[in-house]
Each structure stands twice: as structure tokens, then as C-alpha cells.
Design a protein around this motif. Structure first.
Motif, PDB file in Angstrom:
ATOM      1  N   LYS A 163       0.842  -1.186   0.000  1.00  0.00           N
ATOM      2  CA  LYS A 163       0.000   0.000   0.000  1.00  0.00           C
ATOM      3  C   LYS A 163       0.876   1.233   0.000  1.00  0.00           C
ATOM      4  O   LYS A 163       1.890   1.282   0.688  1.00  0.00           O
ATOM      5  CB  LYS A 163      -0.830   0.022   1.281  1.00  0.00           C
ATOM      6  CG  LYS A 163      -2.307  -0.246   1.082  1.00  0.00           C
ATOM      7  CD  LYS A 163      -3.017   0.024   2.393  1.00  0.00           C
ATOM      8  CE  LYS A 163      -4.334  -0.728   2.471  1.00  0.00           C
ATOM      9  NZ  LYS A 163      -4.895  -0.690   3.821  1.00  0.00           N
ATOM     10  N   ILE A 164       0.467   2.244  -0.766  1.00  0.00           N
ATOM     11  CA  ILE A 164       1.112   3.553  -0.651  1.00  0.00           C
ATOM     12  C   ILE A 164       0.245   4.352   0.310  1.00  0.00           C
ATOM     13  O   ILE A 164      -0.960   4.437   0.116  1.00  0.00           O
ATOM     14  CB  ILE A 164       1.180   4.262  -2.016  1.00  0.00           C
ATOM     15  CG1 ILE A 164       1.987   3.406  -3.001  1.00  0.00           C
ATOM     16  CG2 ILE A 164       1.791   5.639  -1.868  1.00  0.00           C
ATOM     17  CD1 ILE A 164       2.064   3.990  -4.384  1.00  0.00           C
ATOM     18  N   PRO A 165       0.831   4.904   1.379  1.00  0.00           N
ATOM     19  CA  PRO A 165      -0.006   5.638   2.330  1.00  0.00           C
ATOM     20  C   PRO A 165      -0.684   6.824   1.637  1.00  0.00           C
ATOM     21  O   PRO A 165      -0.095   7.426   0.729  1.00  0.00           O
ATOM     22  CB  PRO A 165       0.976   6.107   3.400  1.00  0.00           C
ATOM     23  CG  PRO A 165       2.329   5.933   2.809  1.00  0.00           C
ATOM     24  CD  PRO A 165       2.230   4.866   1.795  1.00  0.00           C
ATOM     25  N   PRO A 166      -1.917   7.169   2.056  1.00  0.00           N
ATOM     26  CA  PRO A 166      -2.649   8.275   1.428  1.00  0.00           C
ATOM     27  C   PRO A 166      -1.824   9.554   1.420  1.00  0.00           C
ATOM     28  O   PRO A 166      -1.826  10.295   0.439  1.00  0.00           O
ATOM     29  CB  PRO A 166      -3.880   8.429   2.320  1.00  0.00           C
ATOM     30  CG  PRO A 166      -4.004   7.148   3.061  1.00  0.00           C
ATOM     31  CD  PRO A 166      -2.646   6.541   3.148  1.00  0.00           C
ATOM     32  N   SER A 167      -1.113   9.804   2.522  1.00  0.00           N
ATOM     33  CA  SER A 167      -0.213  10.947   2.527  1.00  0.00           C
ATOM     34  C   SER A 167       1.202  10.409   2.320  1.00  0.00           C
ATOM     35  O   SER A 167       1.681   9.600   3.099  1.00  0.00           O
ATOM     36  CB  SER A 167      -0.320  11.680   3.865  1.00  0.00           C
ATOM     37  OG  SER A 167       0.945  12.186   4.218  1.00  0.00           O
ATOM     38  N   LEU A 168       1.832  10.874   1.235  1.00  0.00           N
ATOM     39  CA  LEU A 168       3.102  10.268   0.810  1.00  0.00           C
ATOM     40  C   LEU A 168       4.209  10.365   1.845  1.00  0.00           C
ATOM     41  O   LEU A 168       5.153   9.595   1.847  1.00  0.00           O
ATOM     42  CB  LEU A 168       3.574  10.926  -0.496  1.00  0.00           C
ATOM     43  CG  LEU A 168       2.917  10.404  -1.766  1.00  0.00           C
ATOM     44  CD1 LEU A 168       3.577  11.019  -2.979  1.00  0.00           C
ATOM     45  CD2 LEU A 168       2.979   8.891  -1.847  1.00  0.00           C
ATOM     46  N   VAL A 169       4.105  11.370   2.737  1.00  0.00           N
ATOM     47  CA  VAL A 169       5.190  11.546   3.704  1.00  0.00           C
ATOM     48  C   VAL A 169       4.884  10.859   5.034  1.00  0.00           C
ATOM     49  O   VAL A 169       5.665  10.931   5.959  1.00  0.00           O
ATOM     50  CB  VAL A 169       5.490  13.031   3.957  1.00  0.00           C
ATOM     51  CG1 VAL A 169       6.148  13.634   2.742  1.00  0.00           C
ATOM     52  CG2 VAL A 169       4.223  13.773   4.319  1.00  0.00           C
ATOM     53  N   ASN A 170       3.738  10.174   5.120  1.00  0.00           N
ATOM     54  CA  ASN A 170       3.409   9.466   6.348  1.00  0.00           C
ATOM     55  C   ASN A 170       4.179   8.144   6.378  1.00  0.00           C
ATOM     56  O   ASN A 170       3.791   7.169   5.758  1.00  0.00           O
ATOM     57  CB  ASN A 170       1.910   9.201   6.417  1.00  0.00           C
ATOM     58  CG  ASN A 170       1.531   8.517   7.712  1.00  0.00           C
ATOM     59  OD1 ASN A 170       2.360   8.344   8.597  1.00  0.00           O
ATOM     60  ND2 ASN A 170       0.281   8.118   7.812  1.00  0.00           N
ATOM     61  N   ILE A 171       5.293   8.156   7.107  1.00  0.00           N
ATOM     62  CA  ILE A 171       6.152   6.982   7.057  1.00  0.00           C
ATOM     63  C   ILE A 171       5.923   6.044   8.232  1.00  0.00           C
ATOM     64  O   ILE A 171       6.569   5.020   8.356  1.00  0.00           O
ATOM     65  CB  ILE A 171       7.641   7.396   7.018  1.00  0.00           C
ATOM     66  CG1 ILE A 171       7.912   8.410   8.116  1.00  0.00           C
ATOM     67  CG2 ILE A 171       7.998   7.943   5.663  1.00  0.00           C
ATOM     68  CD1 ILE A 171       9.349   8.838   8.179  1.00  0.00           C
ATOM     69  N   MET A 172       4.973   6.394   9.112  1.00  0.00           N
ATOM     70  CA  MET A 172       4.730   5.522  10.254  1.00  0.00           C
ATOM     71  C   MET A 172       3.598   4.550   9.978  1.00  0.00           C
ATOM     72  O   MET A 172       2.748   4.295  10.840  1.00  0.00           O
ATOM     73  CB  MET A 172       4.441   6.363  11.485  1.00  0.00           C
ATOM     74  CG  MET A 172       5.705   7.047  11.980  1.00  0.00           C
ATOM     75  SD  MET A 172       5.487   7.629  13.621  1.00  0.00           S
ATOM     76  CE  MET A 172       6.355   9.152  13.579  1.00  0.00           C
TER      77      MET A 172
END
Lengths: 301, 292
Positions: free
Chosen positions: A235-244
Motif C-alpha cells: 500500500k502507498i499511504p494516502p499521505s506520501l510523507v506518512n512513514i509511520m
């Protein structure tokens, strides 16, 4: 005894010279062929996916049962963990390298380097086990996450893994800067930190870039440790910079799935295509780095 | 004279060394070749693995034949058997049509060696907070992402950590077939996708809000099995007697699969697992034996 030795060597050397030469040439040839073969095999086996899936390969849904083979989620994961790993390891590693090379006495430097090189030899599965048993749990508690198996966890673990590489090669790079440059700079009345910032670091730039490149290659290619801590979801997180959040890298995907596929099926081909993408990425980054940090820019030999 | 003598000596020594190496190599090859005849390879489901590992130890003591057992999951068991890499595949689900089609030249023969249930499991914190049973519909909605908090099910105010398994895993096939009606269904609600029973068990243990799917033999004090609420309103606990009498809705056969009818050592090994001693191993591993 001494006379005998002397008389044998000249005759032997004509032979051993020829044998040695042939041996070296053959070894070089074999190495080159292996690299070419790997690229060729990857290309051949990914051709089925490339020719039939085409642009569909660059979508974000991976579902072999439905014939969907989008690799974007894995591509994102691989790039993200590598960026995190390098963002942590480069500053930390360079500072440590500055310490061991510029501040530590020669005697201690040797011991510290020895320990660091030991650290670099720890098998990655051990990092993975420590990561999944303790580190991911701590991180989950620290940030109050649902699960500590995240892209960030994998990134930090990778940073720890590539740190010895950056430190020990960075230290070599700094140490190789000839003394006369430092002495000249000191002679002009520069403070030690000015010597480091304006003289040593710029001179060692090329070799440091080499250290970073090697670390980058390891971070992109590391499989076992990442596979254990990243969570394994495409999955790619909905917000690209959400790395957690949990994710997946190319290598962890390959590690988990390659055995489950039938040889030469579309699924297999798509997985091999991911391997090819990884290879192209490493080659491209190497080429770019070598272009910007040409050895020719070095002021000393 | 001196020179040629030196050369001869060196060449002689090199020849002798080369001969020694070759002899050593040959010996290793011969030994490797010999042992290969007396060993079987098995791989696949981590659910069936504990039985086969224990059985392999006893079988070696009795017959002197090595059985080398590897994990990987049911999908790996079928693929490696199809490609002729192993003699016995361990699977905890049926072979799918796609897999049969994939290996047209292989005649898969399955041998049932015991029974097991796939149990929906939760972290002990959730179980202790009162979630002790769920209906199949509710579990399905969790995996589809329609239910995301334990609060919606009468539990604590925590987001559900939904743990899914890799798509080719036997446990997942059996679980999803019953829960969502399609063994290879996508689970958009999943947060983690893991592999074998141990990995799944660890993740559920480490979390305080997880749901997952596990073989019945993997339940423990940190990983609690849920009872299932049937359509008529009654609940069925995941207990061995409910598995053997078929009341628990998600049960499966534990299978060994061979390419064609087994013969020789392969047959002897399967017969051993089907014998009283072998079936005792099945029970001791936490599964239901065939007669039960």
C-alpha cells in the motif's frame, strides 16, 4: 639456500608471469560475464510482464489472482526506506568519521575501526530479529502506533546497518587527505574546525560520495531485515510523507513471494521485473553519483 | 642442474597437491551421492510442519531414512512438488484449480493425515475486555475495512490492527473461503500482511488490539481464539471436540501431497504418519487425528 632460491625465481617468473596474467584476465572476464548474464536473465524473464502488462506495471494494485501487477507500492517503499536510512546514517556516520579520523589518536583509531568493521559483518537476519522482537515494539510504544512494523522502522534499522560502512569508508576518505594540506591551512592560522570544513571535507568529497554510494546500494538491496519489520502490505499511504505505516519494498516482496510463484508464469515475470527495476535504480544512481563526483576532481593522488 | 631440479620439485609438488584435491573432491561427491539416496525432501505448510518434523525424527530412528523438512507455506509445497524439487508437499488447504492447471504433467495425490481448525484470534487485551465471540459477518466486515474500531463491536475504544496473511497461505485460503466466500479475496481492511503461523502469532502477541487468523494449535495465553456466533445464534468454541465433530465452521484437513501414487520410502513415511504412532504425533501437536 639463498643461492638456490635466487636461481629458481627468474626461470619460474617467466612461466608464473604468463600463468598469472591468464588467471587475472580469465577472472576479470568471468566477473564481467556474470554481471552481464544477470542483467540479461532479468530482462529475458521480465519480458513477458513488460510486453503484456506494459503501463499497467506502474499502477499501485498488486493482485496476482486477478492478473494485476502494479509495482508502484513496492517502488515507493524501496525509495522511502532508502531515503530515511541515508538521511539518518549520512550525518551520523560523517560526524563519527570526523571524530575517528581528526580527533582520535592513531592508536585508538585502529581499535575503533576494527570494532566498526566487525559491526559491518553482522548478518542482516540478526538485525531483523532484533528489529522485530524489540525495536519495532519500542517504536510502536514510543509513537503510540497500532503496529511498530512500519516504513520508518525499516528505515532506521537500515540506517543502523549501513552506518559502519559510511563511518569506516568515510574515515578512510578523510584520513587519505595528505598532511601537507592540513599543515598549510594550520600555518595560515585557521582553526581546526575551519581546516575540516574548508580543506579536509572538500578534498575528501569524492571518496565520501563513494562511501555513501556503497551504503545506498546496501540499503536498496537489503532483504531479510526489512522483510521482517516492514509489515508486508502493498500500500502507498494516502499521505506520501506518512512513514509511520506498514509498507513493502521490492526486496521484501521478492523475498516473500518468489517461492510461491510458478517458474516462468506472469506472476514470476512481474516479480523479476521488480528485480530489474531495482537493478536499473542502483545503476542510475551510481551513474549520477559518478558523474557528479568524478575521480578527476581530486586534487591529490 | 640445480635449476631444473628445483623446477621438477615444484611441478611434482603441484601435481601431488592437485591429485590430493581431486581425491578429496571425489570422496565428497561420493558421500553426497550416497546420502542422497537415503533421504526424502518435504516442504510447505507451517501448520503441517510440526507433525512432519516429529514424525521425521521417529522415522529416521526406525528406518534410517532422513526426511529433510522445510517451511514456506502451502503454496510453496505445491510449487516445489510440481517442479520436482521435493517428494512430499505439506499443505493445509485444497490444491487450487490454477495450481493443477499450472502443472499439467503432475498427478497430485493427496493424503489426509489429520484435521485442524483455522481460528480467528485476537490479542489477549481485547479478549479480556469482553470480545470473546464474533459472527463470520462481523469478521468479514473487519477484513473488508467496514469495521475499523473495537468500539463498533462493543469492545474498547481502539482501532483494530487487522493482520492478513500472504495470499497463497493455506490458513488464509481456508479462512477467507468461509468468511468472505472467496479464498483469494482482497482484504482492503488489512494493516499487516504476514507469512507463517509463527510470524502471525508474534504480531498478535506484540499488539494489544490485533485480530488475525491462526491454526488452532497456535493459540496460547497471549493469543486468544474467538468463539464463532452461528446464524442460529449459538456460539461454538474453538475446541478439539468441536473440530472433530465438525461444529466449528472453519475446519480443514491437513494433507500430504505426492506426485503420483507414493512408493518406496515415500509410501513408508506416509504409512508411518497414518499408523497409531504417527497419529499420536498428530494429537500431541495439537491437532485432531483421523479416527477422532
Amino acid at each position: 639456500m639463498k643461492g638456490k632460491k635466487l636461481s629458481v625465481i627468474p626461470v619460474m617468473s617467466a612461466w608464473s608471469n604468463r600463468i598469472g596474467r591468464a588467471y587475472i584476465l580469465i577472472s576479470t572476464l568471468i566477473s564481467a560475464i556474470i554481471i552481464l548474464l544477470i542483467a540479461l536473465v532479468l530482462f529475458i524473464y521480465s519480458w513477458e510482464a513488460i510486453s503484456q502488462q506494459r503501463a499497467d506495471l506502474f499502477t499501485s494494485i498488486w493482485n496476482p489472482a486477478a492478473g494485476q501487477f502494479g509495482i508502484l507500492a513496492m517502488l515507493y517503499g524501496s525509495l522511502m526506506v532508502t531515503v530515511i536510512a541515508l538521511a539518518i546514517a549520512i550525518p551520523l556516520g560523517l560526524a563519527t568519521a570526523l571524530f575517528t579520523s581528526e580527533m582520535l589518536g592513531v592508536r585508538y583509531r585502529f581499535h575503533v575501526k576494527f570494532l566498526l568493521e566487525l559491526l559491518a559483518g553482522i548478518p542482516s537476519v540478526l538485525y531483523g530479529l532484533i528489529g522485530v522482537a524489540f525495536f519495532s515494539v519500542w517504536l510502536g510504544d514510543l509513537f503510540d502506533l497500532q503496529s511498530g512494523r512500519t516504513i520508518l522502522t525499516a528505515g532506521i534499522l537500515l540506517a543502523i546497518m549501513v552506518l559502519p560502512t559510511i563511518i569506516t569508508l568515510g574515515d578512510d576518505a578523510l584520513h587519505n587527505v595528505p598532511r601537507q594540506y592540513r599543515e598549510a591551512a594550520q600555518g595560515l592560522g585557521l582553526y581546526p574546525h575551519e581546516v575540516i570544513i574548508h580543506i579536509v571535507l572538500p578534498l575528501a568529497k569524492t571518496d565520501i560520495a563513494g562511501a555513501v554510494l556503497l551504503a545506498l546500494g546496501r540499503a536498496l538491496g537489503e532483504t531479510m531485515a526489512v522483510m521482517l519489520v516492514i509489515g508486508g502490505i502493498d500500500k502507498i499511504p494516502p499521505s506520501l510523507v506518512n512513514i509511520m505505516v506498514p509498507g513493502q519494498t521490492i526486496t521484501s516482496k521478492l523475498g516473500r513471494e518468489i517461492e510461491e510463484t510458478a517458474f516462468a508464469s506472469m506472476h514470476f515475470s512481474a516479480l523479476i521485473f521488480m528485480g530489474l527495476a531495482l537493478l536499473v535504480m542502483v545503476l542510475a544512481l551510481t551513474a549520477i553519483a559518478q558523474h557528479y563526483f568524478r575521480p578527476g576532481l581530486r586534487l591529490y593522488e | 642442474m640445480l635449476i631444473s631440479g628445483g623446477r621438477k620439485n615444484i611441478i611434482k609438488r603441484a601435481k601431488k597437491q592437485a591429485l590430493d584435491w581431486l581425491t578429496g573432491l571425489l570422496l565428497i561427491l561420493i558421500i553426497a551421492g550416497c546420502t542422497k539416496n537415503e533421504s526424502l525432501n518435504a516442504a510447505g505448510s507451517t501448520t503441517v510442519l510440526p507433525i512432519v518434523v516429529l514424525a521425521a525424527e521417529r522415522f529416521k530412528a526406525l528406518h534410517g531414512v532422513n526426511v529433510i523438512v522445510n517451511a514456506g507455506g502451502s503454496g510453496v509445497g505445491i510449487n516445489q512438488l510440481g517442479e520436482g524439487k521435493i517428494a512430499i508437499g505439506m499443505i493445509s488447504r485444497n490444491i487450487s484449480d490454477a495450481e493443477i492447471k499450472r502443472y499439467p504433467n503432475v498427478n497430485f495425490v493427496v493424503h489426509s493425515i489429520g484435521k485442524d481448525a483455522v481460528v480467528p484470534v485476537v490479542s489477549s487485551e481485547i479478549y479480556d475486555a469482553g470480545i470473546k465471540s464474533l459472527s463470520l459477518r462481523q469478521i468479514g466486515k473487519i477484513y473488508l475495512g467496514e469495521i475499523t474500531s473495537w468500539k463498533q463491536l462493543g469492545g474498547p475504544d481502539k482501532d483494530i490492527l487487522v493482520i492478513d496473511k500472504e495470499k497463497s497461505r493455506g490458513t488464509r485460503h481456508v479462512f477467507m473461503e468461509i468468511v468472505l466466500g472467496d479464498k483469494e479475496v482482497s482484504a482492503p481492511g488489512a494493516d499487516l500482511v504476514l507469512g507463517d503461523n509463527n510470524e502471525e502469532q508474534t504480531a498478535v502477541m506484540q499488539s494489544d488490539s490485533a485480530i488475525g487468523m491462526l491454526s488452532n494449535a497456535w493459540l496460547n495465553s497471549d493469543v486468544k481464539g474467538l468463539s464463532i456466533i452461528l446464524q442460529n445464534g449459538s456460539t461454538v468454541e474453538p475446541k478439539l471436540e468441536n473440530i472433530s465433530n465438525g461444529r466449528f465452521p472453519i475446519t480443514r484437513d491437513l494433507l500430504l501431497v505426492t506426485s503420483g501414487e507414493p512408493a518406496g520410502n515415500i509410501k513408508a513415511f506416509i504409512d508411518f504418519i497414518l499408523s497409531d504412532e504417527g497419529q499420536k504425533i498428530v494429537r500431541d501437536s495439537g491437532y485432531v487425528s483421523l479416527e477422532q
